[in-house]
Write a protein that holds these residues in place. Structure first.
Motif, PDB file in Angstrom:
ATOM      1  N   GLU A 172       0.589  -1.113   0.311  1.00 28.90           N
ATOM      2  CA  GLU A 172      -0.204  -0.390   0.306  1.00 28.90           C
ATOM      3  C   GLU A 172       1.208   1.255  -0.754  1.00 28.90           C
ATOM      4  OE1 GLU A 172      -2.810   0.121  -0.309  1.00 28.90           O
ATOM      5  OE2 GLU A 172      -3.786  -1.946   0.247  1.00 28.90           O
ATOM      6  N   LEU A 173       2.050   0.964   0.809  1.00 28.69           N
ATOM      7  CA  LEU A 173       2.302   2.391   0.994  1.00 28.69           C
ATOM      8  C   LEU A 173       3.574   2.400  -0.284  1.00 28.69           C
ATOM      9  CD1 LEU A 173       4.643   1.228   4.927  1.00 28.69           C
ATOM     10  CD2 LEU A 173       3.500   3.559   3.806  1.00 28.69           C
ATOM     11  N   GLU A 174       3.796   1.829  -1.344  1.00 33.83           N
ATOM     12  CA  GLU A 174       4.763   1.281  -2.283  1.00 33.83           C
ATOM     13  C   GLU A 174       3.299   1.946  -3.490  1.00 33.83           C
ATOM     14  OE1 GLU A 174       6.586  -1.385  -3.321  1.00 33.83           O
ATOM     15  OE2 GLU A 174       7.763  -1.879  -1.897  1.00 33.83           O
ATOM     16  N   ALA A 175       2.446   1.504  -3.610  1.00 34.00           N
ATOM     17  CA  ALA A 175       1.080   2.380  -4.294  1.00 34.00           C
ATOM     18  C   ALA A 175       0.875   3.435  -4.505  1.00 34.00           C
ATOM     19  CB  ALA A 175      -0.352   1.352  -4.256  1.00 34.00           C
ATOM     20  N   ARG A 176       1.647   4.206  -2.724  1.00 36.58           N
ATOM     21  CA  ARG A 176       0.628   6.131  -3.037  1.00 36.58           C
ATOM     22  C   ARG A 176       2.383   6.466  -2.610  1.00 36.58           C
ATOM     23  NH1 ARG A 176      -2.136   2.537  -0.872  1.00 36.58           N
ATOM     24  NH2 ARG A 176      -4.534   3.609   0.064  1.00 36.58           N
ATOM     25  N   GLY A 177       3.853   6.042  -3.741  1.00 36.21           N
ATOM     26  CA  GLY A 177       4.866   6.753  -4.275  1.00 36.21           C
ATOM     27  C   GLY A 177       5.551   6.389  -2.646  1.00 36.21           C
ATOM     28  N   TRP A 178       5.184   5.944  -1.747  1.00 37.10           N
ATOM     29  CA  TRP A 178       6.717   6.003  -0.767  1.00 37.10           C
ATOM     30  C   TRP A 178       7.934   4.821  -1.245  1.00 37.10           C
ATOM     31  CZ3 TRP A 178       5.879   8.069   4.924  1.00 37.10           C
ATOM     32  CH2 TRP A 178       4.553   8.352   5.059  1.00 37.10           C
ATOM     33  N   VAL A 179       9.030   5.560  -0.759  1.00 33.17           N
ATOM     34  CA  VAL A 179      10.411   4.875  -0.918  1.00 33.17           C
ATOM     35  C   VAL A 179      11.350   4.520   0.116  1.00 33.17           C
ATOM     36  CG1 VAL A 179      12.639   5.804  -2.180  1.00 33.17           C
ATOM     37  CG2 VAL A 179      10.112   6.802  -2.781  1.00 33.17           C
ATOM     38  N   ARG A 180      11.412   2.864  -0.427  1.00 33.28           N
ATOM     39  CA  ARG A 180      12.030   2.345   0.481  1.00 33.28           C
ATOM     40  C   ARG A 180      13.361   2.646   0.373  1.00 33.28           C
ATOM     41  NH1 ARG A 180      13.405  -3.771   0.163  1.00 33.28           N
ATOM     42  NH2 ARG A 180      11.850  -3.508  -1.523  1.00 33.28           N
ATOM     43  N   GLU A 181      13.105   2.828   1.456  1.00 34.67           N
ATOM     44  CA  GLU A 181      15.370   3.622   1.673  1.00 34.67           C
ATOM     45  C   GLU A 181      16.476   2.367   2.101  1.00 34.67           C
ATOM     46  OE1 GLU A 181      15.084   8.431   1.137  1.00 34.67           O
ATOM     47  OE2 GLU A 181      15.593   7.554   3.466  1.00 34.67           O
ATOM     48  N   VAL A 182      16.411   1.986   3.343  1.00 35.57           N
ATOM     49  CA  VAL A 182      16.725   1.186   4.080  1.00 35.57           C
ATOM     50  C   VAL A 182      15.936  -0.112   4.487  1.00 35.57           C
ATOM     51  CG1 VAL A 182      18.126   0.737   5.886  1.00 35.57           C
ATOM     52  CG2 VAL A 182      18.389   2.958   5.136  1.00 35.57           C
ATOM     53  N   THR A 183      16.676  -1.633   4.072  1.00 34.25           N
ATOM     54  CA  THR A 183      16.205  -2.648   4.315  1.00 34.25           C
ATOM     55  C   THR A 183      17.569  -3.146   5.447  1.00 34.25           C
ATOM     56  OG1 THR A 183      14.328  -3.242   2.666  1.00 34.25           O
ATOM     57  CG2 THR A 183      15.584  -4.947   3.920  1.00 34.25           C
ATOM     58  N   ALA A 184      16.890  -3.897   6.820  1.00 36.33           N
ATOM     59  CA  ALA A 184      17.879  -4.505   7.412  1.00 36.33           C
ATOM     60  C   ALA A 184      17.054  -5.472   8.013  1.00 36.33           C
ATOM     61  CB  ALA A 184      18.397  -3.618   8.411  1.00 36.33           C
ATOM     62  N   GLU A 185      17.615  -6.272   9.055  1.00 36.51           N
ATOM     63  CA  GLU A 185      17.597  -7.985   9.071  1.00 36.51           C
ATOM     64  C   GLU A 185      17.222  -7.756  10.349  1.00 36.51           C
ATOM     65  OE1 GLU A 185      17.439 -10.841   5.641  1.00 36.51           O
ATOM     66  OE2 GLU A 185      19.198 -10.999   7.106  1.00 36.51           O
ATOM     67  N   LEU A 186      16.259  -8.331  11.176  1.00 31.87           N
ATOM     68  CA  LEU A 186      16.007  -8.206  13.029  1.00 31.87           C
ATOM     69  C   LEU A 186      16.475  -9.623  12.526  1.00 31.87           C
ATOM     70  CD1 LEU A 186      14.206  -7.172  15.865  1.00 31.87           C
ATOM     71  CD2 LEU A 186      15.258  -9.552  15.751  1.00 31.87           C
ATOM     72  N   TRP A 187      17.687 -10.289  13.347  1.00 31.94           N
ATOM     73  CA  TRP A 187      18.446 -11.780  13.821  1.00 31.94           C
ATOM     74  C   TRP A 187      18.097 -12.088  15.645  1.00 31.94           C
ATOM     75  CZ3 TRP A 187      23.180 -13.823  11.272  1.00 31.94           C
ATOM     76  CH2 TRP A 187      23.201 -13.186   9.238  1.00 31.94           C
ATOM     77  N   THR A 188      18.239 -13.247  16.129  1.00 37.44           N
ATOM     78  CA  THR A 188      17.983 -13.931  17.135  1.00 37.44           C
ATOM     79  C   THR A 188      18.922 -14.740  17.033  1.00 37.44           C
ATOM     80  OG1 THR A 188      15.620 -15.463  16.837  1.00 37.44           O
ATOM     81  CG2 THR A 188      15.211 -12.780  17.232  1.00 37.44           C
ATOM     82  N   GLY A 189      18.824 -14.738  18.645  1.00 35.65           N
ATOM     83  CA  GLY A 189      19.581 -16.775  19.104  1.00 35.65           C
ATOM     84  C   GLY A 189      19.769 -16.416  20.538  1.00 35.65           C
ATOM     85  N   ALA A 190      19.509 -17.744  20.320  1.00 39.41           N
ATOM     86  CA  ALA A 190      20.471 -18.739  22.526  1.00 39.41           C
ATOM     87  C   ALA A 190      21.212 -17.505  22.836  1.00 39.41           C
ATOM     88  CB  ALA A 190      20.285 -19.868  22.356  1.00 39.41           C
ATOM     89  N   LEU A 191      21.264 -17.111  24.411  1.00 42.76           N
ATOM     90  CA  LEU A 191      22.390 -15.928  24.877  1.00 42.76           C
ATOM     91  C   LEU A 191      23.706 -16.929  25.195  1.00 42.76           C
ATOM     92  CD1 LEU A 191      22.825 -12.712  25.234  1.00 42.76           C
ATOM     93  CD2 LEU A 191      22.016 -13.427  27.367  1.00 42.76           C
ATOM     94  N   ALA A 192      22.784 -18.241  25.996  1.00 42.18           N
ATOM     95  CA  ALA A 192      24.369 -18.513  26.491  1.00 42.18           C
ATOM     96  C   ALA A 192      24.754 -18.793  26.007  1.00 42.18           C
ATOM     97  CB  ALA A 192      23.305 -19.779  27.324  1.00 42.18           C
ATOM     98  N   PRO A 193      24.754 -19.145  24.400  1.00 45.06           N
ATOM     99  CA  PRO A 193      26.391 -19.974  24.181  1.00 45.06           C
ATOM    100  C   PRO A 193      27.172 -18.607  23.423  1.00 45.06           C
ATOM    101  CG  PRO A 193      24.890 -20.953  22.943  1.00 45.06           C
ATOM    102  CD  PRO A 193      23.652 -20.101  23.741  1.00 45.06           C
ATOM    103  N   VAL A 194      26.777 -17.673  23.440  1.00 47.18           N
ATOM    104  CA  VAL A 194      28.070 -16.231  23.528  1.00 47.18           C
ATOM    105  C   VAL A 194      28.050 -16.204  24.943  1.00 47.18           C
ATOM    106  CG1 VAL A 194      28.143 -14.496  22.643  1.00 47.18           C
ATOM    107  CG2 VAL A 194      25.759 -15.128  22.024  1.00 47.18           C
ATOM    108  N   GLY A 195      28.072 -16.362  25.970  1.00 46.38           N
ATOM    109  CA  GLY A 195      28.316 -15.513  26.651  1.00 46.38           C
ATOM    110  C   GLY A 195      29.441 -16.811  27.320  1.00 46.38           C
ATOM    111  N   ASP A 196      29.492 -17.725  27.040  1.00 43.97           N
ATOM    112  CA  ASP A 196      30.465 -19.378  26.988  1.00 43.97           C
ATOM    113  C   ASP A 196      31.621 -19.059  26.598  1.00 43.97           C
ATOM    114  OD1 ASP A 196      28.555 -20.389  28.730  1.00 43.97           O
ATOM    115  OD2 ASP A 196      27.965 -21.714  28.094  1.00 43.97           O
TER     116      ASP A 196
END
Length: 387
Positions: A172-196
């Motif tokens: 709907e936004l694109e149909a009204r001329g709104w312009v997508r400038e940036v795309t990113a991703e949200l990533w998830t993971g378990a915390l314990a392996p990072v702390g270990d």
């Protein structure tokens, strides 16, 4: 793919399936025999005048003539996650919003309008988690007026690629001329392996603090930040800043930020001295912050990464993170030629999802925290505008 050689090709998708996730196969006219067919998976966002519009997980919109379809069916609304903590899009969107708060906000139905003098799109965009309470065109008009009154361009932050995301709103936004400038991703993971992960030697250990000092801010990718930026950086339920000291006092080798919010720990602003990259310093920062978050009761982690940041994506994938959904910032259409351009303000310097503002001129001294606060009170925030 969804269609095998032993499956009878059949179009089992209709206009009544708009809003559902579908998989379709279409014929490509004039393509070589080996590339005669191509498949598209995504949300069917419209089916008008013999043309289907399908929005992929990445947010890309694909237009397909109805006459080119050779097969199609509705598929599960979201693919099963093979790893990482289970979470809905709405839960993660709210968690991420609490970790990066604006200095001004206003409700429009279930939409939240956010502003922070132009410091990052995330803090200066609409978060549309539901019904705005008015027709879409009226809602977007109110959004544009609200941001124009603050000298800012209007942005909306939308998401694709998970159950409950906003493929239809993107269309709907694109149909009204709104312009997508940036795309990113949200990533998830378990915390314990990072702390270990292994702890480095004493000379490379991270120091944690509740506040970002001048050294931390000097390593951060944005230069010349205002009091508004400091407020955004310090916002969140339980905020921690990590610093790996460098050889030169006051010039950290690496930094990072973490916000603990219930079971979630959100990582951001992981920066390493360019001369010291590929020495494990980013991992050192992440591990120290993860251990602190584990001590506060968190068990899951999230972070945001741009699609083109190959180094960061490889690092986080190695730690067990995986993409949950993509999110996009759409900017309002340019004013019509006869309209007066909105007042130029802090937000018009935005150049990226979290892109750094232009550095000060070479002959300008680095500004200390006290001077930053004084300049803000004196009305000089535009000097420090950023994305």
């Amino acid at each position: 793919m969804d269609f095998s050689a032993h499956f009878r090709l059949e179009v089992r998708v209709t206009a009544a399936d708009v809003g559902k996730r579908v998989s379709v196969r279409r014929l490509r006219e004039g393509a070589p025999e080996s590339e005669k067919f191509t498949d598209t998976v995504g949300v069917l966002t419209s089916w008008d005048n013999g043309v289907l519009l399908i929005t992929r997980r990445s947010g890309e919109s694909v237009r397909i003539p109805e006459s080119a379809l050779v097969a199609g069916k509705v598929v599960p609304s979201a693919p099963a996650r093979r790893r990482g903590p289970s979470a809905s899009y709405e839960e993660l969107a709210r968690i991420a919003a609490r970790a990066w708060q604006p200095v001004e906000r206003e409700r429009l139905g279930q939409w939240e309008l956010r502003a922070a003098a132009g410091f990052t799109r995330r803090a200066n965009s609409v978060l549309p988690l539901g019904d705005p309470g008015v027709p879409l065109d009226e809602a977007l008009s109110r959004v544009r007026e609200w941001y124009a009154a603050r000298g800012l361009p209007a942005y909306t932050q939308t998401a694709t690629g998970a159950e409950g995301t906003q493929e239809s709103l993107c269309a709907e936004l694109e149909a009204r001329g709104w312009v997508r400038e940036v795309t990113a991703e949200l990533w998830t993971g378990a915390l314990a392996p990072v702390g270990d992960l292994p702890e480095p030697g004493p000379e490379r250990r991270a120091v944690l603090s509740r506040e970002a000092d001048e050294g931390w801010l000097g390593r951060y990718q944005r230069k010349g930040m205002s009091e508004v930026a400091l407020k955004v950086l310090g916002s969140g339920p339980s905020v921690w800043f990590a610093t790996v000291p460098g050889e030169v006092p006051g010039s950290p080798a690496a930094i990072g930020r973490c916000v603990v919010d219930g079971r979630w720990a959100g990582f951001a602003a992981v920066e390493v001295d360019p001369a010291l990259r590929r020495q494990g310093l980013a991992t050192t920062v992440m591990t120290a912050l993860a251990r602190r978050a584990l001590d506060e009761g968190a068990s899951a982690a999230w972070l945001q990464v741009e699609a083109g940041n190959a180094g960061a994506r490889a690092l986080y994938a190695g730690m067990g993170f995986a993409a949950h959904h993509a999110y996009h910032h759409y900017r309002e259409p340019a004013p019509a030629p006869r309209e007066a351009a909105p007042a130029r303000g802090a937000g018009y310097g935005a150049t990226g999802h979290d892109a750094p503002a232009p550095d000060h001129p070479a002959d300008a001294p680095r500004t200390g925290l006290d001077t930053l606060r004084g300049e803000l009170r004196g009305g000089a925030t535009d000097r420090y505008r950023s994305a």
